[in-house]
Design a protein around this motif. Structure first.
Motif, mmCIF file in Angstrom:
data_model
loop_
_atom_site.group_PDB
_atom_site.id
_atom_site.type_symbol
_atom_site.label_atom_id
_atom_site.label_comp_id
_atom_site.label_asym_id
_atom_site.label_seq_id
_atom_site.Cartn_x
_atom_site.Cartn_y
_atom_site.Cartn_z
ATOM 1 N N ALA A 2 0.897 -1.450 0.032
ATOM 2 C CA ALA A 2 0.024 0.143 -0.099
ATOM 3 C C ALA A 2 0.649 1.452 0.073
ATOM 4 N N ILE A 3 0.768 2.071 -0.429
ATOM 5 C CA ILE A 3 1.159 3.582 -0.667
ATOM 6 C C ILE A 3 0.405 4.585 -0.265
ATOM 7 N N PRO A 4 1.580 5.185 0.661
ATOM 8 C CA PRO A 4 0.958 5.891 1.858
ATOM 9 C C PRO A 4 -0.145 7.013 0.930
ATOM 10 N N HIS A 5 -1.430 7.675 1.230
ATOM 11 C CA HIS A 5 -1.793 8.857 0.211
ATOM 12 C C HIS A 5 -2.333 9.600 1.503
ATOM 13 N N TRP A 6 -2.440 11.281 0.587
ATOM 14 C CA TRP A 6 -3.402 11.869 1.297
ATOM 15 C C TRP A 6 -5.226 11.963 0.224
ATOM 16 N N ILE B 21 -7.600 14.996 -0.161
ATOM 17 C CA ILE B 21 -7.419 16.122 0.220
ATOM 18 C C ILE B 21 -8.663 16.954 -0.816
ATOM 19 N N PHE B 22 -9.919 17.206 -0.463
ATOM 20 C CA PHE B 22 -10.862 17.551 -1.678
ATOM 21 C C PHE B 22 -11.032 16.826 -2.788
ATOM 22 N N GLY B 23 -11.183 15.169 -2.562
ATOM 23 C CA GLY B 23 -11.535 14.323 -3.217
ATOM 24 C C GLY B 23 -10.369 13.945 -4.321
ATOM 25 N N LEU B 24 -9.366 14.305 -3.968
ATOM 26 C CA LEU B 24 -8.285 14.371 -4.551
ATOM 27 C C LEU B 24 -6.606 13.227 -3.216
ATOM 28 N N HIS B 25 -6.451 11.868 -4.856
ATOM 29 C CA HIS B 25 -5.771 11.049 -4.056
ATOM 30 C C HIS B 25 -4.563 11.287 -4.390
ATOM 31 N N LEU B 26 -3.699 11.721 -3.421
ATOM 32 C CA LEU B 26 -2.306 11.648 -3.364
ATOM 33 C C LEU B 26 -0.898 11.053 -2.632
ATOM 34 N N ASN B 27 -0.035 10.350 -3.634
ATOM 35 C CA ASN B 27 0.593 9.674 -3.148
ATOM 36 C C ASN B 27 1.201 10.562 -2.524
ATOM 37 N N GLN B 28 1.749 9.829 -1.200
ATOM 38 C CA GLN B 28 3.417 10.864 -0.546
ATOM 39 C C GLN B 28 3.936 9.576 -1.065
ATOM 40 N N VAL B 29 4.601 11.021 -1.700
ATOM 41 C CA VAL B 29 5.791 9.887 -2.532
ATOM 42 C C VAL B 29 6.325 11.142 -3.456
ATOM 43 N N GLY B 30 7.960 11.292 -2.790
ATOM 44 C CA GLY B 30 8.624 12.718 -2.713
ATOM 45 C C GLY B 30 9.378 12.293 -4.298
#
Length: 256
Positions: free
Chosen positions: A216-220, A222-231
């Motif tokens: 599983a890829i950590p993510h946020w 926010i406002f309906g957006l699925h943002l992966n916590q990847v640098g």
């Protein structure tokens, strides 16, 4: 030698005052931005006693005169034309108008990456030194230098950290340089680079491995957006785009 006459001859040979957009000089050369470099008489310019050579580069027409003499010719040129001396930076900015889109793009990349080359070169040299210490069969058959001389293992590890730093934290260097080039605050650009390589984010190098392993890829969310916590460790294009957006927003906010 009449420096006034030399300045008049140079001005005539470049197509007159109306063809001169900006003037500056360095230690040995006149740096001119001409409206049309095809105007004037190049043969006449090159045959002048005061002129040691001419060439055009990066939208600038440069006339080699020599140390000491160039200042005096430049002063006379200022008096004749009534134009104030531009800084070398101003001349560079104005010279871009004579470039085509591809040349402007290449110059933009050059302005961003040339200042950080020393850090990249230093890191590359240290990588080579680390390879010498850790490569097998270089000094001893089947063993590396530090395998035989273990007292240098700590030194090799330290060199490895130093060598990888410019590449691991490359977005910070690019962020600083790119934000400055795009007209933004370079320290905000560096801070943006720090966000992209923050240790709380999954490393971009580990992301493909995690996907392949089905982790599983950590993510946020926010406002309906699925943002992966990847640098963006070691990546160039995301940082360039981010720095451009940052500088554009910053310049707009300054106006407001």
């Amino acid at each position: 030698m009449s420096y006034k006459k030399s300045a008049e001859d140079i001005l005539q040979a470049i197509g007159g005052e109306e063809n001169l957009d900006a003037i500056a000089h360095c230690a040995t050369r006149l740096r001119l931005v001409l409206n049309d470099e095809s105007k004037g008489d190049e043969e006449t310019r090159n045959n002048m006693d005061v002129v040691k050579g001419t060439f055009s580069t990066g939208g600038q027409y440069q006339i080699i005169i020599g140390s000491g003499t160039v200042n005096k010719v430049f002063n006379e040129l200022e008096k004749i034309t009534g134009k104030e001396a531009s800084t070398t930076s101003d001349v560079k900015d104005k010279s871009t108008k004579n470039m085509n889109p591809l040349q402007k793009f290449v110059k933009m990349l050059s302005d961003i990456f040339v200042p950080i080359i020393p850090a990249i070169v230093a890191g590359g040299l240290l990588v080579g030194l680390n390879n010498i210490l850790t490569a097998k069969d270089l000094f001893y058959k089947g063993q590396s230098f530090i395998d035989v001389h273990s007292q240098f293992a700590g030194l090799a590890e330290m060199i490895n950290v130093f060598a990888n730093a410019p590449f691991t934290l490359l977005p910070i260097l690019i962020g600083f340089s790119a934000a400055k080039r795009f007209g933004g605050n370079p320290f905000l650009g560096a801070a943006l680079g720090m966000i992209l390589v923050h240790p709380s984010l999954m490393s971009a190098y580990d992301f493909p491995k995690a996907v392949e392993a089905g982790k599983a890829i950590p993510h946020w969310d926010i406002f309906g957006l699925h943002l992966n916590q990847v640098g963006s460790h070691g990546h160039v294009l995301p940082m360039l785009v981010a720095a451009y957006i940052l500088a554009t927003i910053e310049k707009w906010l300054r106006k407001v």
